[in-house]
Design a protein around this motif. Structure first.
Motif, mmCIF file in Angstrom:
data_model
loop_
_atom_site.group_PDB
_atom_site.id
_atom_site.type_symbol
_atom_site.label_atom_id
_atom_site.label_comp_id
_atom_site.label_asym_id
_atom_site.label_seq_id
_atom_site.Cartn_x
_atom_site.Cartn_y
_atom_site.Cartn_z
ATOM 1 N N ALA A 61 0.858 -1.184 0.000
ATOM 2 C CA ALA A 61 0.000 0.000 0.000
ATOM 3 C C ALA A 61 0.893 1.231 0.000
ATOM 4 O O ALA A 61 2.004 1.215 0.531
ATOM 5 N N TYR A 80 -3.432 4.164 -1.858
ATOM 6 C CA TYR A 80 -3.808 3.142 -2.825
ATOM 7 C C TYR A 80 -2.978 1.889 -2.588
ATOM 8 O O TYR A 80 -2.039 1.888 -1.794
ATOM 9 N N CYS A 90 -4.045 0.435 -7.570
ATOM 10 C CA CYS A 90 -5.367 -0.139 -7.358
ATOM 11 C C CYS A 90 -6.067 0.661 -6.259
ATOM 12 O O CYS A 90 -5.485 0.904 -5.200
ATOM 13 N N GLU A 91 -7.301 1.036 -6.505
ATOM 14 C CA GLU A 91 -8.035 1.857 -5.535
ATOM 15 C C GLU A 91 -8.526 1.052 -4.334
ATOM 16 O O GLU A 91 -8.709 1.601 -3.262
ATOM 17 N N SER A 92 -8.764 -0.234 -4.514
ATOM 18 C CA SER A 92 -9.176 -1.067 -3.385
ATOM 19 C C SER A 92 -8.275 -2.289 -3.319
ATOM 20 O O SER A 92 -7.651 -2.669 -4.317
ATOM 21 N N VAL A 93 -8.234 -2.900 -2.163
ATOM 22 C CA VAL A 93 -7.378 -4.067 -1.984
ATOM 23 C C VAL A 93 -7.834 -5.210 -2.893
ATOM 24 O O VAL A 93 -7.025 -5.977 -3.398
ATOM 25 N N ARG A 94 -9.112 -5.308 -3.167
ATOM 26 C CA ARG A 94 -9.639 -6.372 -4.038
ATOM 27 C C ARG A 94 -9.193 -6.174 -5.487
ATOM 28 O O ARG A 94 -9.038 -7.144 -6.227
ATOM 29 N N ASP A 95 -8.983 -4.932 -5.884
ATOM 30 C CA ASP A 95 -8.519 -4.652 -7.248
ATOM 31 C C ASP A 95 -7.116 -5.204 -7.497
ATOM 32 O O ASP A 95 -6.703 -5.349 -8.648
ATOM 33 N N CYS A 96 -6.385 -5.513 -6.443
ATOM 34 C CA CYS A 96 -5.018 -6.029 -6.575
ATOM 35 C C CYS A 96 -4.980 -7.389 -7.268
ATOM 36 O O CYS A 96 -3.911 -7.859 -7.649
ATOM 37 N N CYS A 115 -7.149 -9.922 2.302
ATOM 38 C CA CYS A 115 -8.040 -8.824 1.877
ATOM 39 C C CYS A 115 -9.041 -8.473 2.963
ATOM 40 O O CYS A 115 -9.248 -7.298 3.274
ATOM 41 N N GLU A 119 -9.372 -4.878 4.879
ATOM 42 C CA GLU A 119 -10.637 -4.138 4.817
ATOM 43 C C GLU A 119 -11.196 -3.846 6.198
ATOM 44 O O GLU A 119 -11.828 -2.812 6.413
ATOM 45 N N GLU A 125 -5.822 4.643 6.638
ATOM 46 C CA GLU A 125 -5.067 5.734 6.011
ATOM 47 C C GLU A 125 -3.854 6.136 6.839
ATOM 48 O O GLU A 125 -2.746 6.275 6.315
#
Length: 139
Positions: A61, A80, A90-96, A115, A119, A125
């Motif tokens: 991240a 990100y 990737c905007e979300s961890v799942r997009d990885c 993941c 989450e 942040e």
């Protein structure tokens, strides 16, 4: 004679207001110029989330922001994740995992677990800004 004094005072008031307005505008312009001249430092922190029971499963991240010379944040934080194969943003961890599939059930389960823990992690942040590595434990 008192009426004349009141009358003169009333005539000067609009002029005085105009002068005060110009002074305030000049001060505001000077403040804006000072802000524009102030140096900003681009800050970045890249960190890794991993599982306690399987530390080889990792997701990176990144946090980016800007600070002035006093260390005050002047540009908000942009966080990100990095794709596990391509390193792309990737905007979300799942997009990885977009466009990628793991063949064995154990790996799929571990990635899913990682993941979920990311989450559900509190203050994500701030953690991405401050830490280098976070081990996610079973609850």
């Amino acid at each position: 004679m008192e009426n004349i004094g009141a009358s003169v005072s009333a005539v000067l008031t609009p002029e005085k207001k105009e002068v005060e307005k110009k002074i305030a505008e000049e001060e505001e312009e000077e403040e804006e110029e000072d802000e524009e001249e102030e140096e900003y430092h681009q800050m970045e922190n890249e960190m890794i989330f991993c599982l306690e029971e399987a530390p080889e499963f990792q997701i990176s991240a990144v946090a980016e922001w800007a600070e002035n010379a006093r260390g005050d944040m002047v540009v908000g934080v942009d966080t990100y994740f990095r794709h596990i194969e391509t390193g792309q943003r990737c905007e979300s961890v799942r997009d990885c995992f977009t466009g990628w599939s793991e063949s064995d059930e154990y790996s799929t389960t571990m990635w899913e677990t990682l993941c979920e823990r990311i989450e559900n992690y509190g203050n994500l942040e701030q953690t991405i800004c401050d830490e280098k590595r976070v081990v996610l434990y079973r609850r």
